[in-house]
Design an enzyme around this catalytic site. Structure first.
Site, mmCIF file in Angstrom:
data_model
loop_
_atom_site.group_PDB
_atom_site.id
_atom_site.type_symbol
_atom_site.label_atom_id
_atom_site.label_comp_id
_atom_site.label_asym_id
_atom_site.label_seq_id
_atom_site.Cartn_x
_atom_site.Cartn_y
_atom_site.Cartn_z
ATOM 1 N N SER A 268 12.160 -26.975 -27.499
ATOM 2 C CA SER A 268 11.111 -26.962 -28.431
ATOM 3 C C SER A 268 11.669 -26.290 -29.531
ATOM 4 O O SER A 268 12.294 -25.261 -29.697
ATOM 5 C CB SER A 268 9.985 -26.498 -27.931
ATOM 6 O OG SER A 268 9.314 -27.178 -26.751
ATOM 7 N N ARG B 7 1.801 -16.426 -29.517
ATOM 8 C CA ARG B 7 3.074 -16.455 -29.780
ATOM 9 C C ARG B 7 4.016 -15.544 -30.480
ATOM 10 O O ARG B 7 5.104 -15.296 -30.119
ATOM 11 C CB ARG B 7 3.290 -17.751 -30.472
ATOM 12 C CG ARG B 7 2.693 -19.156 -29.761
ATOM 13 C CD ARG B 7 2.832 -20.436 -30.639
ATOM 14 N NE ARG B 7 4.169 -20.701 -30.778
ATOM 15 C CZ ARG B 7 4.895 -20.758 -31.878
ATOM 16 N NH1 ARG B 7 4.235 -20.310 -33.154
ATOM 17 N NH2 ARG B 7 6.113 -21.032 -32.038
ATOM 18 N N GLY C 240 10.158 -31.784 -28.993
ATOM 19 C CA GLY C 240 10.853 -30.819 -29.443
ATOM 20 C C GLY C 240 11.334 -30.649 -30.850
ATOM 21 O O GLY C 240 11.923 -29.511 -31.159
ATOM 22 N N GLU D 155 8.242 -37.740 -26.930
ATOM 23 C CA GLU D 155 7.322 -36.947 -26.634
ATOM 24 C C GLU D 155 6.789 -35.826 -27.708
ATOM 25 O O GLU D 155 6.797 -34.546 -27.160
ATOM 26 C CB GLU D 155 7.430 -36.577 -25.189
ATOM 27 C CG GLU D 155 7.522 -37.521 -24.134
ATOM 28 C CD GLU D 155 7.869 -36.802 -22.703
ATOM 29 O OE1 GLU D 155 8.298 -35.841 -22.818
ATOM 30 O OE2 GLU D 155 7.889 -37.497 -21.955
ATOM 31 N N PRO D 156 6.343 -36.266 -28.937
ATOM 32 C CA PRO D 156 6.172 -35.349 -30.013
ATOM 33 C C PRO D 156 4.982 -34.780 -29.659
ATOM 34 O O PRO D 156 3.945 -35.283 -29.202
ATOM 35 C CB PRO D 156 6.135 -36.201 -31.302
ATOM 36 C CG PRO D 156 5.558 -37.451 -30.717
ATOM 37 C CD PRO D 156 6.294 -37.758 -29.367
ATOM 38 N N GLY D 157 4.741 -33.275 -29.781
ATOM 39 C CA GLY D 157 3.467 -32.664 -29.440
ATOM 40 C C GLY D 157 3.311 -31.605 -30.707
ATOM 41 O O GLY D 157 2.493 -31.923 -31.447
ATOM 42 N N CYS E 110 -6.253 -3.840 -27.161
ATOM 43 C CA CYS E 110 -5.824 -2.747 -27.233
ATOM 44 C C CYS E 110 -4.519 -2.907 -26.751
ATOM 45 O O CYS E 110 -4.065 -2.380 -25.662
ATOM 46 C CB CYS E 110 -6.481 -2.248 -25.993
ATOM 47 S SG CYS E 110 -8.329 -1.841 -26.403
ATOM 48 N N GLU E 111 -3.605 -3.166 -27.852
ATOM 49 C CA GLU E 111 -2.230 -3.443 -27.672
ATOM 50 C C GLU E 111 -1.416 -3.100 -29.132
ATOM 51 O O GLU E 111 -1.910 -3.845 -29.946
ATOM 52 C CB GLU E 111 -1.676 -5.000 -27.220
ATOM 53 C CG GLU E 111 -2.232 -5.268 -25.836
ATOM 54 C CD GLU E 111 -1.513 -4.893 -24.777
ATOM 55 O OE1 GLU E 111 -0.328 -4.101 -24.842
ATOM 56 O OE2 GLU E 111 -1.934 -4.947 -23.519
ATOM 57 N N TYR F 50 7.183 -14.359 -28.122
ATOM 58 C CA TYR F 50 8.713 -14.466 -28.602
ATOM 59 C C TYR F 50 8.950 -14.636 -30.028
ATOM 60 O O TYR F 50 9.958 -15.149 -30.598
ATOM 61 C CB TYR F 50 9.292 -15.865 -28.007
ATOM 62 C CG TYR F 50 8.163 -17.062 -28.102
ATOM 63 C CD1 TYR F 50 8.091 -17.831 -29.093
ATOM 64 C CD2 TYR F 50 7.802 -17.556 -26.978
ATOM 65 C CE1 TYR F 50 7.179 -18.977 -29.277
ATOM 66 C CE2 TYR F 50 7.001 -18.631 -27.026
ATOM 67 C CZ TYR F 50 6.543 -19.159 -28.011
ATOM 68 O OH TYR F 50 5.809 -20.481 -27.893
#
Length: 449
Positions: free
Chosen positions: A246, A347, A278, A312-314, A378-379, A351
């Protein structure tokens, strides 16, 4: 201007102004704008305009959207979504376009896709259920996944699903037995890992030799899988499938994968290739211009002459169509806290995905300083945007809009810290309606025994 939570709408038209007529849309925007946002408009949905500093989407202002639907909220530009979907159909009129449902899916979106003539790919029984609830014809649904349960497979075959993408030898045997028991001959595609490095993040690269997905081409496993399928009377080899990853901008990687798949298909007389999705999109105004659907399809066709193609576009359809709307709660030094965070957009934490944002409710001529936009969880890693230039007069109650929020945000959202998930609000022609309602604390409490 009307905001109607329940107005029915018909699908019509939609990263760059309009795929159908970019020059007309661009000139219209500049004619309407009373004050431009402090960044490029290219990453905003098709209908985004700015009136006196306030963002409008689909003809509806951010202030009114926040008043009626609350924040945080995902605001989906229906015209943008459907026009991007049409651009894929236009690029591949003699093939098949399967929308990648994992990017974002709900019954209303399924209805849009069905009306446009797209097919749909799903990866779980839950996505299968959404496809059914939205009325997608089963013959236009493709079922992916590396570990489909027997119950999921049986439900799909009973429904009459168009194709199952088999991903392991266990699944070939499992599906064959289910199809035989139900007295049907089930169409399948064999997922192949073509050994292509798409130069994307390791977490979203799927076409290399070391992958949990599919059958390796170089090891001979893919050939053996094809032979196993053809030996099963209850299975029909419908085609071959690959997906290399992707957020890919490198068309050469797609071309290499297509060439390897075409050569492999020729050895078995297979005439249909599904080359997955992707294609990358831009998230920042400084990102490179992504390839268009037509440019990608041209590369694929060059390597696959005589074969029927599916894509397969998303992300490329859903991503740029949606803006996440937040309210500023506190400002402490260079930290701006909003009323969402990693639960509605994991996201950046997962990553390192980079986003931008803009003040969406008013104009400001104040000097700008770099702020870090953080969530309420709380992060310490609950960060949405780093070093974002925002006006020094930013204050609690202001609205921030994050563009390109339509793919892998609502679909990956969680209830971390027991925070209910935001709604999805579709906008078009001056009207708005919720197509996914906001969760409530009562919804969460219903799960407890």
């Amino acid at each position: 201007m009307v905001v109607s939570p329940r107005r029915p709408t018909k699908p019509r038209e939609g990263m760059r102004p309009s795929p159908t007529n970019p020059s007309r849309l661009s000139s219209r925007r500049h004619r309407i704008c009373l004050r431009s946002p402090p960044m490029s408009l290219d990453i905003w949905p098709q209908t985004a305009t700015w009136h006196g500093g306030e963002l409008h989407l689909g003809g509806v202002g951010a202030v009114e959207l926040a008043r009626v639907y609350g924040t945080p909220a995902y605001v989906l530009d229906e015209a943008d979504f459907t026009a991007r979907a049409r651009s894929w159909l236009d690029a591949l009129p003699d093939g098949d376009v399967h929308y990648g449902g994992k990017a974002f899916l709900c019954p209303e979106v399924v209805r849009w896709l069905d009306g446009l003539g797209l097919s749909l790919d799903v990866c779980t029984g839950g996505e299968l259920a959404v496809a059914r609830a939205g009325g997608m014809p089963p013959e236009r649904v493709v079922f992916h996944g590396n570990n489909k349960s027997p119950a999921e497979l049986r439900r799909a075959v009973e429904w009459g699903i168009g194709c199952v993408v088999v991903d392991s030898f266990t699944e070939i045997s499992r599906l064959a037995a289910i199809a035989a028991d139900l007295g049907v001959r089930q169409r399948v595609m064999v997922r192949v890992t073509p050994g292509v490095d798409p130069r994307t993040h390791a977490f979203i690269a799927t076409g290399g030799e070391d992958s949990k997905f599919g059958f390796s081409l170089s090891s001979g496993a893919a050939a053996l899988a094809v032979e196993r399928v053809t030996a099963e009377p209850s299975l029909e080899l419908y085609g071959l499938h690959s997906h290399i990853g992707s957020q890919i901008f490198d068309l050469d990687a797609f071309g290499t994968a297509a060439a390897r798949m075409a050569e492999f298909a020729a050895g078995f007389g297979v005439t249909r290739l599904d080359l997955g999705g992707g294609l990358g999109i831009g998230y920042l105004p400084t990102d490179p211009t992504p390839p268009t659907p037509a440019e990608l399809v041209a590369v694929l066709k060059k390597e696959t002459a005589g074969l029927r193609l599916a894509v397969e576009p998303g992300r490329s359809i859903a991503g740029p169509s949606t803006v996440a709307l937040y309210e500023v709660g506190t400002i402490k030094g260079s930290y701006v806290s909003v009323n969402g965070g990693m639960s509605d957009n994991p996201r950046p934490g997962m990553y390192g995905a980079a986003y931008t944002a803009s003040l969406a409710n008013r104009a400001s001529d104040a000097p700008r300083s770099p702020f870090t936009v953080v969530g309420k969880h709380c992060e310490s890693g609950d960060v949405l945007v780093r070093d974002l230039p925002l006006p020094d007069d930013l204050r609690p109650g202001d609205l921030l809009a994050v563009p390109v929020s339509g793919a892998y945000q609502r679909s990956m959202a969680s209830n971390y810290n027991h925070l209910p998930r935001p709604p999805v609000v579709a906008v078009r022609d001056g009207a708005a309606r919720a197509i996914v309602r906001r969760e409530t604390e009562e919804d969460l409490l219903r799960l407890y025994l």
